[in-house]
Structure formats: C-alpha cells, structure tokens
Design a protein around this motif. Structure first.
Motif, PDB file in Angstrom:
ATOM      1  N   MET A 266      42.812  36.398  38.070  1.00 51.79           N
ATOM      2  CA  MET A 266      42.403  35.180  38.775  1.00 51.79           C
ATOM      3  C   MET A 266      42.459  35.368  40.284  1.00 51.79           C
ATOM      4  O   MET A 266      41.732  34.716  41.024  1.00 51.79           O
ATOM      5  CB  MET A 266      43.316  34.020  38.356  1.00 51.79           C
ATOM      6  CG  MET A 266      43.126  33.580  36.905  1.00 51.79           C
ATOM      7  SD  MET A 266      41.416  33.055  36.560  1.00 51.79           S
ATOM      8  CE  MET A 266      41.307  31.634  37.633  1.00 51.79           C
TER       9      MET A 266
ATOM     10  N   ASP B 263      39.266  34.118  42.346  1.00 54.39           N
ATOM     11  CA  ASP B 263      39.386  32.990  43.269  1.00 54.39           C
ATOM     12  C   ASP B 263      39.277  33.401  44.730  1.00 54.39           C
ATOM     13  O   ASP B 263      39.313  32.539  45.619  1.00 54.39           O
ATOM     14  CB  ASP B 263      40.727  32.272  43.056  1.00 54.39           C
ATOM     15  CG  ASP B 263      40.798  31.599  41.688  1.00 54.39           C
ATOM     16  OD1 ASP B 263      39.724  31.313  41.125  1.00 54.39           O
ATOM     17  OD2 ASP B 263      41.917  31.369  41.192  1.00 54.39           O
ATOM     18  N   SER B 264      39.143  34.683  44.992  1.00 59.30           N
ATOM     19  CA  SER B 264      39.082  35.158  46.374  1.00 59.30           C
ATOM     20  C   SER B 264      37.644  35.161  46.870  1.00 59.30           C
ATOM     21  O   SER B 264      36.804  35.906  46.358  1.00 59.30           O
ATOM     22  CB  SER B 264      39.673  36.573  46.479  1.00 59.30           C
ATOM     23  OG  SER B 264      39.493  37.088  47.777  1.00 59.30           O
ATOM     24  N   LYS B 265      37.343  34.332  47.851  1.00 55.24           N
ATOM     25  CA  LYS B 265      35.989  34.275  48.401  1.00 55.24           C
ATOM     26  C   LYS B 265      35.633  35.573  49.127  1.00 55.24           C
ATOM     27  O   LYS B 265      34.474  36.000  49.114  1.00 55.24           O
ATOM     28  CB  LYS B 265      35.870  33.096  49.370  1.00 55.24           C
ATOM     29  CG  LYS B 265      36.194  31.742  48.749  1.00 55.24           C
ATOM     30  CD  LYS B 265      35.271  31.413  47.594  1.00 55.24           C
ATOM     31  CE  LYS B 265      35.567  30.034  47.026  1.00 55.24           C
ATOM     32  NZ  LYS B 265      34.723  29.706  45.858  1.00 55.24           N
TER      33      LYS B 265
END
Length: 211
Positions: free
Chosen positions: A105, A109-111
C-alpha cells in the motif's frame, strides 16, 4: 461433360472449400479472442518495459549490495559517507523493484512513485547518484565498477523514458488498456461457462485437403 467443364467444376469446388475453410478459421479465431482475450501490443510493451526497469533496479541493487557487504570500508568520514550512500542506494533500488511490482500500500498510495513523470525523475536521480558514487569512490573490482556504471546509465535512461511517457499521457493509455483487458477477462469467464455448457466450443480447423 467436356474436360474444360470438369476442370472448371473442380476449381469451383476448390474455391468453395477454401472459402468455407476461411470462414471456419475466422469463426474459430473470433471465438478464441472472446473466450481467451489477449493484451494489445502497446499493453504488452508497457509490461515488458516495467519488467526491464525492475530487472535494472534489481541488478543495480545487487551491485550496491556487494559494495556494502564485501568492500572494506575504512573509518574516515569519506569512507563512512561512501558506505551510507551505498546503503541508501540499495534501499532505493528495493523501493524501485516494489514500485514496478506495484506491491504494498505504501507504493500504491504514493503519488511520487505511481505517476510516471515523478517516478522517472526519481529513477534518474538514483542513476545519477549511483554513477557519481562510482566515479568518486570507485571499487577494488574493475568489473564491478563497469557493471555499476553501465547499470547507472541504464537506470537513468529508464527514468528519462518514464518521464517522457508520463508527459505524453501514456500512463492514461495503460490504465485504459488494463481496464479494458480486465473487462474482457470478466466477460470471457461467463462466455466460457456458457460455451462449455451449450457445447458450442469450436475445434481448431483442420488443414485443407486438396483432392
């Protein structure tokens, strides 16, 4: 019946057989595409490129792993800094591999890591840092030095291409291909069940016999 009439009749029959065989093959291929959907060429290219970038990160990580655990590091500030940078590069290479696997995750979730433009910039930074470390500090193994240098340039190239593809909005194309493929896979599952239940699964067409 004359010889010419017989020849024309045989030729007409042969053309009819060829046309029937072509129709049969087309129906079989259409059903196969429906039951067993395939990825499009550009979709396959994106997968192969991600695999290439991941393998590059693995090899570069191995190169830095060998530096960390097999090079004799002294106690001077420069040598300690060399060790710290090597550990940092190793961790970044591991992160790059996880990014290409789209694992955990944290990555999802890391842009910065998901978007190709920023991912490419990070990859270029990894390559530049590895190359700079290799040129400044070097290694006792000439082959290892060449190995790390080549992989550093490759990593920089992977990052540059990622950034260019992201700027060209090709990541949106990949996402569309993924959605389309998953939708066709879902539909294919239902069609397979129906075809097996109804006994409508077509057999591969046989070769045309010339008689």
């Amino acid at each position: 019946m004359s010889l010419n009439d017989t020849a024309e009749n045989d030729w007409s029959n042969y053309e009819a057989k060829v046309q029937d065989k072509a129709d049969e093959t087309a129906k079989y291929e259409t059903q196969q595409n429906d039951l067993f959907p395939r990825r499009k060429i550009l979709h396959k290219f994106f997968i192969l490129y991600s695999l290439f970038a991941g393998v590059t990160a693995v090899l570069l990580g191995i190169g830095n792993f060998l530096v960390v655990f097999y090079e004799d590091v002294g106690t001077s500030s420069n040598e300690i800094l060399y060790y710290v940078i090597s550990v940092y590069l190793l961790l970044m290479c591991i992160t790059a591999v996880l990014v290409e696997l789209e694992y955990t995750m944290f990555v999802a979730d890391s842009k910065l890591l998901i978007h190709w433009v920023t991912r490419g910039i990070i990859y270029v930074f990894i390559g530049v840092l590895s190359l700079s470390e290799n040129q400044i500090y070097g290694t006792k193994n000439p082959f290892g030095e060449t190995f790390v240098r080549a992989l550093s340039y490759t990593m920089m190239g992977c990052g540059a291409v990622y950034t260019l593809m992201g700027a060209a909005c090709l990541q949106l194309v990949l996402n569309r291909y993924r959605f389309d493929f998953k939708a066709r896979q879902h539909a294919a599952g239902e069609k397979q069940e129906d075809a097996v239940r109804d006994g409508t699964v077509l057999q591969p067409p046989t070769d045309l016999e010339i008689s």
